[in-house]
Motif scaffolding. Structure first.
Motif, PDB file in Angstrom:
ATOM      1  N   ARG A  32       0.816  -1.207   0.000  1.00 18.82           N
ATOM      2  CA  ARG A  32       0.000   0.000   0.000  1.00 18.82           C
ATOM      3  C   ARG A  32       0.844   1.247   0.000  1.00 18.82           C
ATOM      4  NH1 ARG A  32      -5.216  -1.742   0.722  1.00 18.82           N
ATOM      5  NH2 ARG A  32      -5.686   0.373   0.051  1.00 18.82           N
ATOM      6  N   TYR A  33       2.131   1.151   0.342  1.00 18.84           N
ATOM      7  CA  TYR A  33       2.941   2.370   0.473  1.00 18.84           C
ATOM      8  C   TYR A  33       4.277   2.137  -0.207  1.00 18.84           C
ATOM      9  CZ  TYR A  33       5.791   6.000   2.633  1.00 18.84           C
ATOM     10  OH  TYR A  33       6.643   7.055   2.848  1.00 18.84           O
ATOM     11  N   ASP A  35       7.964   3.263  -0.303  1.00 18.55           N
ATOM     12  CA  ASP A  35       8.872   3.984   0.575  1.00 18.55           C
ATOM     13  C   ASP A  35       9.963   4.643  -0.256  1.00 18.55           C
ATOM     14  OD1 ASP A  35      10.036   4.942   2.730  1.00 18.55           O
ATOM     15  OD2 ASP A  35      10.912   3.072   3.451  1.00 18.55           O
ATOM     16  N   TYR A  36      10.094   5.963  -0.145  1.00 19.18           N
ATOM     17  CA  TYR A  36      11.082   6.660  -0.975  1.00 19.18           C
ATOM     18  C   TYR A  36      12.481   6.474  -0.413  1.00 19.18           C
ATOM     19  CZ  TYR A  36      10.859  10.227   2.657  1.00 19.18           C
ATOM     20  OH  TYR A  36      10.885  10.871   3.855  1.00 19.18           O
ATOM     21  N   LYS A  37      12.597   5.877   0.773  1.00 22.40           N
ATOM     22  CA  LYS A  37      13.935   5.724   1.367  1.00 22.40           C
ATOM     23  C   LYS A  37      14.562   4.385   0.997  1.00 22.40           C
ATOM     24  CE  LYS A  37      12.225   6.252   5.530  1.00 22.40           C
ATOM     25  NZ  LYS A  37      10.819   6.499   5.157  1.00 22.40           N
ATOM     26  N   ASP A  38      13.879   3.579   0.203  1.00 24.37           N
ATOM     27  CA  ASP A  38      14.337   2.229  -0.066  1.00 24.37           C
ATOM     28  C   ASP A  38      14.788   2.142  -1.526  1.00 24.37           C
ATOM     29  OD1 ASP A  38      14.719  -0.400  -0.324  1.00 24.37           O
ATOM     30  OD2 ASP A  38      12.660  -1.016   0.074  1.00 24.37           O
ATOM     31  N   PHE A  41      14.200  -1.107  -3.904  1.00 25.06           N
ATOM     32  CA  PHE A  41      12.858  -1.336  -4.450  1.00 25.06           C
ATOM     33  C   PHE A  41      12.590  -0.368  -5.594  1.00 25.06           C
ATOM     34  CE2 PHE A  41       8.743  -2.950  -4.547  1.00 25.06           C
ATOM     35  CZ  PHE A  41       7.828  -1.916  -4.590  1.00 25.06           C
ATOM     36  N   ARG A  74      11.185  12.051  -4.821  1.00 20.97           N
ATOM     37  CA  ARG A  74      11.641  12.408  -3.468  1.00 20.97           C
ATOM     38  C   ARG A  74      13.024  11.817  -3.220  1.00 20.97           C
ATOM     39  NH1 ARG A  74       6.048  11.167  -0.287  1.00 20.97           N
ATOM     40  NH2 ARG A  74       5.040  13.173  -0.619  1.00 20.97           N
TER      41      ARG A  74
END
Lengths: 89, 125
Positions: A32-33, A35-38, A41, A74
């Motif tokens: 569902r989300y 993550d811009y920090k990963d 992925f 981001r």
């Protein structure tokens, strides 16, 4: 006179023509989300030059393609992902 | 009404260890002073930047997840901008419910990169 399907002679074998049905990995896996920090992925949705892959390649639904693009932008802002590079993968 | 926010900022690698600690504790105190509740205070440390920022190719990342009222964010960003020579890049995000759920799961190690497949919950990347 209807031509029966199997009498049609294909120039190329039909196996090539049949492409695997694309699916939205977010719906299938229930993600569902994004993550811009990963970065690992996000690298799946970016080509070698670091550019975003279009929906017809990634097979994402519109809702999640927008989230992926927002997350990639981001990550680029925070210098986790490059804006432009070569042989990223 | 307190919302969930998450901020990440990058400091120049030139800073010495105690300067880094000083700036980081300065921000966490800012949150405590303005009765914002810090959920996660994560120091990623020195990391390679994907592209040089200000002629520097590395940066010290710090990540804070917190709950705050909305007027606090302008003050926070003003502090980031004023802290010109230490902080070279910052990003503050408001978290929606899916993001909050994901972060909670990630803290418990169920989601995200270092997934411990202890409980056979629905894997969520």
């Amino acid at each position: 006179m209807a031509v029966r399907k199997d009498t049609i002679k294909y120039l190329t074998s039909p196996a090539i023509a049949i492409t695997q049905k694309k699916y939205c990995r977010f719906k299938k896996l229930g993600i569902r989300y994004v993550d811009y920090k990963d970065p690992e992925f996000l690298l799946k949705f970016v080509n070698e030059q670091g550019k975003l892959l279009p929906r017809r390649i990634t097979g994402n639904s519109l809702k999640f393609q927008r989230r992926v693009s927002q997350a990639v932008k981001r990550a680029r802002h925070l210098a986790i992902l490059p804006f432009v590079t070569d042989l990223l993968k | 009404m307190q919302n969930y926010y998450e901020t990440t900022f990058v400091m120049t690698p030139v800073l010495s260890a105690e300067e880094v600690k000083k700036t980081v504790t300065g921000y966490s105190e800012f949150f405590q002073k303005n009765n914002a509740e810090i959920i996660l205070d994560d120091h990623w440390g020195l990391k390679q930047l994907a592209y040089p920022i200000g002629k520097k190719t590395t940066g010290i990342y710090h990540h804070i997840e917190f709950k705050a009222t909305s007027d606090l964010i302008d003050k926070l960003e003003l502090m980031f901008r004023r802290d010109e020579n230490n902080i070279i890049r910052f990003l503050t995000i408001k978290l929606d419910k899916h993001a909050v759920l994901y972060n909670d799961k990630k803290r418990q190690g169920l989601a995200g990169r270092n997934k411990k497949i202890s409980s056979p919950s629905k894997t969520e990347a």
